[in-house]
Write an enzyme that holds these catalytic residues in place. Structure first.
Site, mmCIF file in Angstrom:
data_model
loop_
_atom_site.group_PDB
_atom_site.id
_atom_site.type_symbol
_atom_site.label_atom_id
_atom_site.label_comp_id
_atom_site.label_asym_id
_atom_site.label_seq_id
_atom_site.Cartn_x
_atom_site.Cartn_y
_atom_site.Cartn_z
ATOM 1 N N HIS A 269 0.847 -1.206 0.000
ATOM 2 C CA HIS A 269 0.000 0.000 0.000
ATOM 3 C C HIS A 269 0.878 1.250 0.000
ATOM 4 C CE1 HIS A 269 -3.467 2.554 1.474
ATOM 5 N NE2 HIS A 269 -2.431 3.290 1.849
ATOM 6 N N GLU A 270 1.795 1.317 0.943
ATOM 7 C CA GLU A 270 2.600 2.538 1.094
ATOM 8 C C GLU A 270 3.480 2.790 -0.127
ATOM 9 O OE1 GLU A 270 1.862 4.636 3.252
ATOM 10 O OE2 GLU A 270 0.654 3.377 4.565
ATOM 11 N N HIS A 273 1.824 4.345 -3.054
ATOM 12 C CA HIS A 273 1.678 5.802 -3.034
ATOM 13 C C HIS A 273 2.802 6.446 -3.852
ATOM 14 C CE1 HIS A 273 -1.761 6.523 -0.555
ATOM 15 N NE2 HIS A 273 -1.276 5.922 0.522
ATOM 16 N N TYR A 284 -4.273 14.550 -2.823
ATOM 17 C CA TYR A 284 -4.627 13.752 -1.645
ATOM 18 C C TYR A 284 -5.729 14.389 -0.808
ATOM 19 C CZ TYR A 284 -3.505 10.099 1.751
ATOM 20 O OH TYR A 284 -3.544 8.992 2.572
ATOM 21 N N GLU A 293 -5.950 6.758 -2.227
ATOM 22 C CA GLU A 293 -5.939 5.733 -1.176
ATOM 23 C C GLU A 293 -6.368 4.365 -1.723
ATOM 24 O OE1 GLU A 293 -5.248 4.858 2.028
ATOM 25 O OE2 GLU A 293 -3.906 6.550 1.735
ATOM 26 N N ASP A 355 -12.867 11.620 5.011
ATOM 27 C CA ASP A 355 -11.437 11.332 5.065
ATOM 28 C C ASP A 355 -11.099 10.413 3.879
ATOM 29 O OD1 ASP A 355 -8.954 10.977 7.235
ATOM 30 O OD2 ASP A 355 -9.225 9.242 5.931
ATOM 31 N N HIS A 357 -9.297 7.931 3.592
ATOM 32 C CA HIS A 357 -9.273 6.497 3.891
ATOM 33 C C HIS A 357 -10.678 5.897 3.932
ATOM 34 C CE1 HIS A 357 -5.451 8.063 5.438
ATOM 35 N NE2 HIS A 357 -4.972 6.913 5.010
HETATM 36 ZN ZN LIG Z 1 -2.338 5.356 2.209
#
Ligand SMILES: [Zn+2]
Ligand SMILES: [Ca+2]
Ligand SMILES: [Ca+2]
Ligand SMILES: [Ca+2]
Length: 455
Positions: A269-270, A273, A284, A293, A355, A357
Site C-alpha cells: 500500500h505505502e 503511493h 490527496y 488511497e 477522510d 481512507h
Molecule cells: Zn495510504
C-alpha cells in the site's frame, strides 16, 4: 590498516586481481595479501572470439538455470580473468531474469576471448533467510561485503533496509549480520531487532517483483532504482508511511514497540503511493484523494496475492495482520467497505468530504466487484458478500485483469484532479485499450461502477 585495491591492466578490470595492503599505525607496509600470485600479463588485448559468441554462451547457461532472458543485462565486457589459472583476456557477461524457483538471476559468465571456452560462472545473487513476523521464513536478497552480510538487495534496484533505532530523521544504519539469517520470527522491543527489518525487506522485494512481473514496471519510478526502507521509526509509532522527498519507506514499531506495521499489504500500500505520485499524481484530498488511497489498497492487495505466502494468504482485506484495532479485525474491507464503520460503499455527492481512507471505499468496492463479482464468495478461506447499489448482479472478470485495467488507468488516463466520474472514464478507456470497447471486460467495468453508483 588494511586497504583493499582492485587492479586494472591496460585499462581493463582484472577479475581475481584484488589485493589487500596491510600497514601499521605509523603507515609502514607490513604485508600484502593477493588474490592471485600470478603476474598480470596477457599476450594480446585483441579478442579472437566475437562478443556475440560470449553472449550466446552466457544466455545458454542462464537458460539452463531457468532464465527466459534473450539479451545480457551487462556486457559482454572485456576483462582480464586472473582468478583461476594463468591470467587471460576474457569476456564477462551478466544475465538477469529469474531462476527456476523464482529467485532473481544474476549469472556471471566468463568466456575466454581467445578460445571461446567457458572459464567460470557464478551466481551473483546472495539469498539470505528472513525470519519475519508476518510472512514466516522467507528468502531475502542480501549482499556479502567482506565477511559481513548486508540487508542490501542488489537484484532489485539496490534496495537497502536501515535501522532508525527510534530516531525520526536520517537514513539510519544499514542492517548487517554475520550468518545471513535475519530476525527470529518474533517481535522484540529491542531497537536492534532484525525481525521488523526482515519483514520490511521482504515487503520491498515482493512489491518490486509484483510491479515488474505484473506490469513490466521497473521500480516505483520505473527507472530500475530501488527506494530504501527504514524500520524502528520513533517509539510506539502506530503507522507506516511513504515519503516522496526521501524516496523511502518507513515503518513504526506499533504499540509497545512490538507490533511493527510491516505486513505485506501495508508495505505494498505505502510503496504504491510512490507509484501514484510519479504517475497520475492524484491530489490527496476530496474524491481524487479517495482514489489515491484506493489505488494503494488495490495494488497493495495485488502485492499480497502475488507473494502467495502461506503465512499471509491473499485477501480483499487491508491490514488484517497488524491488529491495529486490537480485536483482530482488519483496517478495511473491499467487498463491503462500510463494515469498518466509516467507509463508503457507494458514491454520493458528499463522499469527497470524507477522510480519504473512507472515501476510498467506493473504488475499493468497485475493484472487488470487478474482480470477484457481487454476492457471497469465499476466496482463500475468507468469506465475502458484496452488495450493489442498484441491486444488479455483477460478474467478476478476475483479479489479474482488474489489476491490469486499474494500473493502465492510473498510469495512462488519470490526472491529479480525477474524480470518481473521471475514474469511470479512465478505467473504461483502459479496458478499451487492453481488451476492446465491445469486450466483456469493458462491459464489466461499466457494470461494476454502476453498482457503486458511479455513472
Ligand atoms: Zn495510504
Ligand atoms: Ca543472524
Ligand atoms: Ca492476508
Ligand atoms: Ca490483506
Amino acid at each position: 590498516m588494511h586497504t583493499r585495491y582492485e587492479r586494472t591492466y591496460a585499462g581493463l578490470p582484472v577479475l581475481g586481481g584484488d589485493l589487500i595492503v596491510h600497514t601499521s599505525k605509523a603507515g609502514k607496509t607490513e604485508g600484502v595479501t593477493k588474490a592471485t600470485g600470478a603476474a598480470i600479463k596477457v599476450a594480446s588485448l585483441t579478442p579472437k572470439v566475437a562478443a556475440a559468441t560470449a553472449q550466446k554462451q552466457a544466455l545458454g547457461l542462464a537458460k539452463d538455470a531457468g532464465s527466459a532472458e534473450t539479451t545480457a543485462d551487462q556486457g559482454p565486457r572485456k576483462v582480464i580473468w586472473a582468478a583461476t589459472g594463468k591470467p587471460v583476456l576474457a569476456y564477462e557477461t551478466v544475465v538477469g531474469g529469474f531462476q527456476d524457483d523464482g529467485t532473481p538471476n544474476e549469472l556471471h559468465v566468463i568466456t575466454d576471448a581467445a578460445t571461446g571456452k567457458k572459464l567460470y560462472e557464478y551466481q551473483g545473487i546472495e539469498t539470505g533467510t528472513g525470519k519475519t513476523l508476518y510472512s514466516g521464513t522467507v528468502t531475502l536478497g542480501t549482499y556479502l561485503s567482506g565477511s559481513t552480510y548486508q540487508l542490501y538487495d542488489t537484484s532489485r534496484g539496490g534496495h537497502k533496509t536501515y535501522n532508525l533505532a527510534r530516531r525520526t530523521s536520517g537514513t539510519g544504519t544499514l542492517f548487517t549480520d554475520a550468518d545471513d539469517v535475519w530476525g527470529t520470527g518474533t517481535a522484540s522491543s529491542s531497537s536492534s531487532d532484525q525481525t521488523a527489518a526482515a519483514d520490511a525487506a521482504y515487503g520491498a522485494q515482493e512489491t518490486w517483483d509484483f510491479y515488474k512481473n505484473t506490469f513490466g514496471r521497473n521500480g516505483i519510478r520505473n527507472d530500475g532504482k530501488a527506494a530504501y526502507s527504514r524500520v524502528h521509526y520513533s517509539s510506539n509509532y502506530v503507522n507506516a508511511f511513504w515519503d516522496d522527498s526521501c524516496f523511502c519507506m518507513t515503518y513504526g514499531d506499533g504499540s509497545g514497540n512490538t507490533h511493527p506495521l510491516t505486513a505485506l499489504d501495508v508495505a505494498g500500500h505505502e510503496m504504491s503511493h510512490g507509484v501514484t505520485s510519479v504517475t497520475a499524481g492524484l491530489n490527496y484530498s476530496g474524491e481524487s484523494g479517495g482514489l489515491n488511497e484506493a489505488t494503494s489498497d488495490i495494488l497493495g492487495t495485488g502485492v499480497e496475492f502475488y507473494a502467495n505466502n502461506p503465512s499471509d494468504p491473499g485477501d480483499y482485506l487491508i491490514g488484517e495482520k497488524i491488529n491495529i484495532n486490537g480485536d483482530g479485525t482488519p483496517l478495511r474491507y473491499m467487498d463491503k467497505p462500510s463494515k469498518d464503520g466509516a467507509s463508503a460503499d457507494y458514491w454520493s455527492s458528499s463522499v469527497g468530504s470524507k477522510d480519504v481512507h473512507y472515501s476510498s471505499g467506493v473504488a475499493n468496492h468497485f475493484f472487488y466487484l470487478l474482480s470477484e463479482g457481487s454476492g457471497a464468495k469465499t476466496v482463500n478461506g475468507v468469506s465475502y458478500n458484496s452488495p450493489t447499489y442498484n441491486g444488479s448482479t455483477v460478474t467478476g472478470i478476475g483479479r489479474a485483469k482488474a489489476l491490469q485495467i486499474w494500473y493502465k488507468a492510473l498510469t495512462t488516463y488519470m490526472t491529479s484532479t480525477t474524480n470518481y466520474k473521471g475514474a469511470r472514464t479512465a478505467t473504461l478507456n483502459a479496458a478499451s485499450a487492453l481488451y476492446g470497447s465491445s469486450s466483456a471486460e469493458y462491459n464489466a467495468v461499466a457494470a461494476a461502477w454502476s453498482a457503486v453508483n458511479v455513472n
